[in-house]
Design a protein around this motif. Structure first.
Motif, short mmCIF file in Angstrom:
data_model
loop_
_atom_site.label_atom_id
_atom_site.label_comp_id
_atom_site.label_asym_id
_atom_site.label_seq_id
_atom_site.Cartn_x
_atom_site.Cartn_y
_atom_site.Cartn_z
N ALA A 94 -38.55 -2.64 8.27
CA ALA A 94 -38.80 -3.89 7.55
C ALA A 94 -39.89 -4.70 8.25
O ALA A 94 -40.62 -5.45 7.62
N THR A 95 -40.02 -4.54 9.56
CA THR A 95 -41.05 -5.31 10.28
C THR A 95 -42.45 -4.77 10.01
O THR A 95 -43.37 -5.52 9.68
N VAL A 96 -42.62 -3.47 10.14
CA VAL A 96 -43.98 -2.92 9.98
C VAL A 96 -44.09 -1.86 8.89
O VAL A 96 -45.19 -1.46 8.53
N GLY A 97 -42.95 -1.38 8.37
CA GLY A 97 -42.97 -0.22 7.48
C GLY A 97 -43.82 -0.38 6.23
O GLY A 97 -44.60 0.52 5.89
N ILE A 98 -43.70 -1.53 5.55
CA ILE A 98 -44.44 -1.69 4.29
C ILE A 98 -45.95 -1.80 4.56
O ILE A 98 -46.76 -1.15 3.89
N MET A 99 -46.31 -2.58 5.57
CA MET A 99 -47.74 -2.72 5.88
C MET A 99 -48.33 -1.37 6.32
O MET A 99 -49.43 -1.01 5.90
N VAL A 100 -47.57 -0.64 7.16
CA VAL A 100 -48.06 0.67 7.59
C VAL A 100 -48.19 1.60 6.38
O VAL A 100 -49.18 2.32 6.23
N GLY A 101 -47.21 1.55 5.48
CA GLY A 101 -47.25 2.39 4.27
C GLY A 101 -48.46 2.08 3.41
O GLY A 101 -49.12 2.98 2.90
N LEU A 102 -48.79 0.78 3.25
CA LEU A 102 -49.95 0.39 2.43
C LEU A 102 -51.26 0.83 3.08
O LEU A 102 -52.10 1.46 2.45
N VAL A 103 -51.38 0.52 4.37
CA VAL A 103 -52.64 0.82 5.07
C VAL A 103 -52.82 2.33 5.23
O VAL A 103 -53.94 2.84 5.13
N ALA A 104 -51.69 3.02 5.45
CA ALA A 104 -51.77 4.47 5.65
C ALA A 104 -52.40 5.13 4.43
O ALA A 104 -53.24 6.04 4.56
N ARG A 105 -52.02 4.67 3.24
CA ARG A 105 -52.56 5.28 2.02
C ARG A 105 -53.99 4.81 1.75
O ARG A 105 -54.79 5.51 1.17
N ILE B 77 -42.32 -1.59 -4.63
CA ILE B 77 -43.75 -1.79 -4.93
C ILE B 77 -44.47 -0.46 -4.77
O ILE B 77 -44.05 0.39 -3.99
N PRO B 78 -45.56 -0.27 -5.52
CA PRO B 78 -46.35 0.95 -5.32
C PRO B 78 -47.11 0.82 -4.00
O PRO B 78 -47.61 -0.25 -3.67
N LEU B 79 -47.17 1.89 -3.24
CA LEU B 79 -47.85 1.82 -1.94
C LEU B 79 -49.32 2.26 -2.05
O LEU B 79 -50.17 1.76 -1.33
N GLY B 80 -49.58 3.18 -2.95
CA GLY B 80 -50.96 3.64 -3.15
C GLY B 80 -51.69 2.73 -4.11
O GLY B 80 -51.08 2.20 -5.04
N ASP B 81 -53.01 2.55 -3.89
CA ASP B 81 -53.79 1.67 -4.77
C ASP B 81 -53.98 2.27 -6.16
O ASP B 81 -54.28 1.55 -7.11
N ASP B 82 -53.80 3.60 -6.26
CA ASP B 82 -54.00 4.24 -7.57
C ASP B 82 -52.66 4.48 -8.29
O ASP B 82 -52.63 5.11 -9.34
N GLU B 83 -51.55 3.99 -7.71
CA GLU B 83 -50.25 4.17 -8.38
C GLU B 83 -50.08 3.10 -9.44
O GLU B 83 -50.64 2.00 -9.34
N GLY B 84 -49.27 3.39 -10.46
CA GLY B 84 -49.01 2.43 -11.52
C GLY B 84 -48.37 1.17 -10.95
O GLY B 84 -47.48 1.26 -10.13
N GLY B 85 -48.84 0.00 -11.38
CA GLY B 85 -48.25 -1.25 -10.91
C GLY B 85 -49.00 -1.86 -9.74
O GLY B 85 -48.75 -3.00 -9.36
N ALA B 86 -49.93 -1.09 -9.15
CA ALA B 86 -50.72 -1.65 -8.04
C ALA B 86 -51.67 -2.70 -8.60
O ALA B 86 -52.14 -2.57 -9.72
N PRO B 87 -51.95 -3.79 -7.82
CA PRO B 87 -52.81 -4.86 -8.34
C PRO B 87 -54.25 -4.38 -8.56
O PRO B 87 -54.70 -3.46 -7.91
#
Lengths: 489, 87
Positions: A94-105, B77-87
């Motif tokens: 919860a602390t870093v997982g979502i940000m790491v998941g976003l940036v990783a992709r 939330i979608p994590l990839g920028d190309d996934e559905g629902g991403a801003p």
């Protein structure tokens, strides 16, 4: 051959089979996607797998060997300290997982140091962190091998070196051959074995000790301080609080825990991993620690406290069940080593090599990954041959060092747009200098008897902020990668 | 000029706040209960009262509470920028 050894060997053979199976999968992956597969298992792991990787990876010999050992030595006070590690997965994911998941992709981040590379775009930050990760985690891995070898010595009566070879050789096989895929599949099996083993160990100890009331009376007759939360003042409340923080707030930057944050599939998996991890760590911790404390009622004068868990397994359970319990304890240790081996290898074979400007082909990178992992595990095994006596304190030192150096650069780096590489370098340098001084020339840094990691991590965070504010902000490119709305093509 | 922020970063910030608040309350509860009950010699389930309450009762309550908190407190939330629902 005794039945305990037979069941342990059966478990070991299954792990070797997993290593070989994973090797075949990894070998089929195209060279271009090899690193992604080797380090993150293609970023497709579900909630249970991620929960197990984080829970079993973070709960090390400190939980499975030294945990019961410390509870045997210090009574219920150490159960209180250990139970605060229940929410490792929450504090990491919860602390870093979502940000790491976003940036990783977004930035093709597949290793722990890729996060630093993307955030700070600084060769110095990546190389310093690579050195620190290797320096702090290889001794930590060595302590894990020591713990595993001690269990096998107890169980089989074999010599220490042969036991070390048996406990560590199998990890070498499935990590080097299967990478993250082999580690993940092995961890799934190991999670089941750990859980079954801890439940059986507790049940056997409870029955042998005649229940809680009888064991409490026996422990009170030996020394009532074993029933005190502070060992009648031996541990201060600030110390208990600071050690709790090591497995709470300070886990957010831990490299081996970050593996789970890099490899989960989606937020559904992340949320499941958060609460499943809580259940698993609580069950493992409480059962092993309470069994360790109750063990004092069964054998009051064990010479080496860390041997209480294997002693209980061999003396309160029938042979085959003892083998499963011991396999569970060794499994808990192996999962940690595997996670660390992946992280150290990625830091050296991927990040340090890139920063040093070495151009390697895909095939060369593949070979380098396996050679690096073999060398790291070999170094840890060599260190384990020295049989360090104070395993738990080495674990705390390594964890504290990692927490001190990484908390501010990771957590502030991910959320505070103004943070920059000067701040990160200053925080790492100042935090680690302070931390080393706290263990050598200036022990007073551990305020009010606290473990030095907490004040040092806080001081490093303050330095990060001050130095970042005094130097230019990060580039617009970094800001866009980490916090910007994606550009539509 | 201020960069428009990806709304998913806000979700990450809320998850961070949720985790640190949850763990702070948990730590306060475990250590507070242990300190408060430490003076008593009474047993509960055959264990010193502070052990039973702070190690066997409080943590499972928080573990159970975490299930709905994590499932409902962190939106998908979608994590990839190309996934559905991403801003």
């Amino acid at each position: 051959m005794n039945l305990a050894l037979a069941s342990f060997l059966a478990y070991t053979l299954v792990l070797i089979a997993i290593g070989l199976w994973s090797y075949r999968i990894v070998e089929k992956v195209p060279i271009a996607k090899y690193e992604d597969e080797f380090y993150t298992a293609g970023r497709g792991l579900g909630g249970v797998m991620v929960a197990l990787i984080i829970a079993a990876g973070m709960a090390s010999a400190g939980t499975f060997i030294a945990g019961p050992g410390m509870c045997y030595a210090y009574g219920y006070s150490w159960v209180l300290i250990n139970v605060t590690q229940t929410f490792l997965s929450l504090m990491l994911l919860a602390t870093v997982g979502i940000m790491v998941g976003l940036v990783a992709r977004r930035a093709n981040v597949i290793t722990y140091l890729d996060i630093y590379r993307a955030r700070y775009q600084s060769k110095a930050v990546v190389l310093v962190m690579a050195a620190l990760v290797a320096l702090l985690l290889i001794p930590y891995m060595a302590t894990q091998f020591v713990g595993a070898a001690r269990v096998i010595v107890q169980m089989t009566g074999m010599g220490y070196v042969a036991s070390l070879a048996l406990g560590s050789g199998v990890v070498l096989i499935y990590c080097v051959l299967g990478g993250m895929r082999g580690t993940a599949v092995a961890t799934l099996l190991q999670g089941v074995v750990i859980t079954v083993g801890t439940v059986m160990l507790f049940a056997g100890t409870y029955r042998a000790a005649g229940g809680f009331a009888a064991s409490t009376a026996a422990i009170a007759a030996l020394d009532p301080k074993f029933l005190s939360p502070t060992m009648h003042g031996e541990f201060s409340w600030p110390f208990i609080f600071s050690v709790s923080c090591l497995s709470g707030y300070l886990v957010a930057g831990s490299p081996h825990g970050t593996l789970g944050a890099l490899s989960y599939k989606n937020t559904i998996a992340l949320k499941r991993a958060i609460w499943i991890g809580g259940i698993l760590v609580f069950v493992w911790t409480i059962l092993l620690c309470v069994a360790g404390t109750m063990g004092r009622a069964l054998i009051p004068n064990l010479e080496v406290a860390d041997e209480i868990a294997p002693w209980l397994a061999m003396n309160v359970l029938p042979g085959p069940l003892a083998g499963i319990v011991l396999a569970g304890i060794v499994a808990g240790i192996q999962t940690t080593v595997a996670a660390m081996a992946i992280v150290i290898t990625s830091c050296i074979a991927r990040n340090a090599v890139k920063e040093l400007g070495l151009e390697l082909t895909g095939q060369q990178m593949k070979t380098l990954s396996r050679v690096t992992m073999t060398v790291c595990l070999g170094a840890a095994i060599a260190l384990a041959l020295t049989q360090p006596p104070l395993v738990q304190w080495i674990i705390f030192f390594s964890l504290g060092g990692i927490g001190t150096s990484s908390l501010a650069p990771i957590v502030l780096g991910l959320y505070w747009k103004r943070g920059n590489h000067w701040g990160a370098l200053a925080a790492i340098g100042f935090g680690m200098t302070l931390y080393v001084l706290a263990f050598t020339a200036l022990p007073g840094i551990g305020l009010w008897g606290m473990h030095p990691a907490l004040p040092c991590a806080v001081a490093a965070a303050v330095v990060y902020v001050l130095v970042s504010l005094a130097t230019p902000p990060p580039s617009a490119e970094i800001a866009r990668t980490f916090w910007g709305v994606p550009e539509k093509s | 000029m201020e960069l428009p922020e990806d709304p998913r970063v806000g979700v990450a910030r809320r998850a961070l706040a949720l985790a640190w608040t949850f763990y702070t309350v948990f730590l306060a509860a475990v250590l507070g209960v242990a300190a408060a009950a430490a003076g008593s010699d009474a047993l509960l389930f055959g264990l010193p009262r502070w052990v039973a309450l702070s190690c066997l009762v409080v943590p499972p309550v928080f573990v159970l509470a975490l299930i709905p908190i994590a499932e409902r407190g962190i939106p998908d939330i979608p994590l990839g920028d190309d996934e559905g629902g991403a801003p």
